[in-house]
Enzyme design. Structure first.
Site, short mmCIF file in Angstrom:
data_model
loop_
_atom_site.label_atom_id
_atom_site.label_comp_id
_atom_site.label_asym_id
_atom_site.label_seq_id
_atom_site.Cartn_x
_atom_site.Cartn_y
_atom_site.Cartn_z
N ALA A 162 -56.50 11.03 -14.91
CA ALA A 162 -56.69 10.47 -16.25
C ALA A 162 -56.91 8.96 -16.23
O ALA A 162 -57.79 8.44 -16.92
CB ALA A 162 -55.50 10.82 -17.14
N ASP A 185 -48.02 12.59 -2.66
CA ASP A 185 -47.80 13.13 -4.00
C ASP A 185 -48.14 14.61 -4.08
O ASP A 185 -47.56 15.34 -4.90
CB ASP A 185 -48.66 12.36 -5.01
#
Length: 451
Positions: A336, A196
């Protein structure tokens, strides 16, 4: 408002949650039809973004050359994203409709001209990627006759620079250096080899329009990298032919304004210092495009961070804890979610605000509309400074008087899908995060019901 009263805009700019799509039922609005000016040469009616202080070609019929700048839309759905990606790619438009409610499964990539150049991003210092990198580059240069851009530090790897069999391929490469060379108008699409982080790095290279990105899963997690390298030739061919679905991953436009305090001594005509000096302040502004999140934390200090959070100019709360995360829907599944936030599909126009270990039982993560403007400042009574990072990079200290302004960017990252935005996202949830994995409850037979 009549068409003559509308402001000119740049590119095809439907609202963030409204977009052209193939098939599906369209929703008519009172506005002149629009089409992709790059692909079709048609007119584009006004939307929410204008540009000042920069000469550009107006798409309005009333003016041929005007100066504009992008400004934040008043819509709570956020700024309208550009729908042209790099020099040749754009969103496929439906000429028979005015505007549509965006269907994530129907976002398609198209080319107004055949792509000729590609940027290949490889994870640095990973020996397992050397062979896939060499295979892909040979295929692109020798079979597809494409111009391949590679970062200079990638070619400094001894396993690449010392490979005589690969030397003929490397001579055809165009090289660049991060933060020094601008390749924004030279690359037609991007191929990432790694995890990623390679997609986040690709995003950081383009501060405005981003070319379409194809990500191969050759890293560890791979939540944002849906393609397997085994069938790379057929998959790359499909992209070049324009046969692909895309998901527009919204980014955050972050502006950091820092107060620089300098003590300047007063000197007479003969050069003699008269005083120790007066304190003068100057402001330094920096801007970033962020794909995942902005993290404000307490840094090395043992004290709680104490930062004020403003929304559209109004103080909404003071964060007392380890810090706060402001993330995009794409970033909602990164830092998050580890801090207790919900996971948001990348097509949802929103900004996630997540506290990090707040010293409060009632401070929970919240989702705000994509069109708001957030501002973070150090509280006047804070015991220590704070630190900020952008997608884990460019980490810097935030002092009293400094401010961080965050809005949704109009330059998303067009990420190429393996199937479509919906299926790819749920596949990543299941395979990478093991979402809702649980041992199945046993079937209750009729004999068990008697007891």
């Amino acid at each position: 408002m009549t068409s003559a009263q509308r402001e000119p805009v740049i590119g095809c700019l439907p609202p963030a949650w409204l977009c052209e799509m193939e098939g599906g039922k369209d929703v008519r609005v009172e506005s002149a039809p629009y089409s992709c000016s790059t692909c079709d040469g048609g007119e584009v009616p006004a939307r929410n973004l204008t540009r000042r202080n920069r000469k550009v070609r107006s798409l309005s019929t009333s003016s041929a050359s005007t100066s504009f700048e992008y400004r934040r839309t008043q819509s709570l759905h956020g700024p309208s994203p550009v729908t042209t990606f790099g020099p040749k790619a754009c969103m496929l438009q439906n000429p028979h409709a005015v505007m549509h409610i965006q269907d994530p499964a129907s976002q398609r990539l198209t080319w107004n001209k055949p792509p000729k150049s590609v940027l290949v991003i490889k994870k640095i210092r990973d020996a397992s990627l050397l062979q896939p990198f060499k295979e892909l580059c040979r295929f692109l240069t020798e079979v597809k006759s494409m111009i391949v851009y590679v970062e200079k530090k990638v070619l400094e790897d001894p396993a690449i620079s010392g490979d005589e069999n690969f030397a003929a391929v490397t001579k055809k490469f165009c090289t660049f250096r991060e933060d020094l060379d601008d390749i924004s108008n030279r690359v037609d699409f991007i191929i990432c080899l790694g995890g990623d982080g390679t997609l986040l790095y690709a995003s950081s290279l383009f501060q405005e329009s981003v070319p379409p990105v194809m990500s191969f899963h050759l890293g560890s997690l791979g939540f944002l990298t849906p393609f397997k390298f085994e069938n790379y030739q057929s998959q790359v061919n499909q992209i070049i032919e324009g046969n692909a679905a895309i998901v527009l991953r919204s980014r955050l436009k972050v502006r950091v304004l820092k107060e620089n305090w300098e003590k300047k001594a007063r000197v007479d005509e003969k050069g003699i210092i008269l005083t120790n000096g007066d304190i003068e302040s100057s402001r330094k502004a920096m801007q970033y495009q962020v794909l995942n999140e902005v993290v404000v934390d307490r840094g090395p200090s043992s004290y709680l961070s104490n930062v004020d959070l403003f929304l559209d100019g109004h103080l909404i709360t003071t964060v007392q804890g380890d810090g706060v995360i402001v993330s995009t829907p794409t970033g909602s599944t990164a830092y998050a979610v580890a801090a207790g936030a919900s996971m948001i599909h990348p097509n949802v126009p929103a900004i996630m605000i997540t506290p990090i270990c707040p010293h409060s039982l009632s401070f929970r993560p919240i989702v705000v509309p994509a069109g708001v403007e957030l501002k973070i400042m150090l509280s006047c009574d804070a015991r220590n400074t704070a630190w900020v990072s952008f997608d884990g990079r460019k980490r810097q200290e935030i002092c009293h008087g400094d401010s961080i302004t965050i809005t949704t960017s109009c330059f998303p990252v067009p990420s190429i899908c393996f199937r479509d935005p919906v299926n790819d996202w749920f596949e990543s949830l299941a395979q990478c995060l093991h979402w809702n994995v649980r041992k199945k409850q046993n079937y209750l037979s009729s004999e068990d019901e008697e007891f």
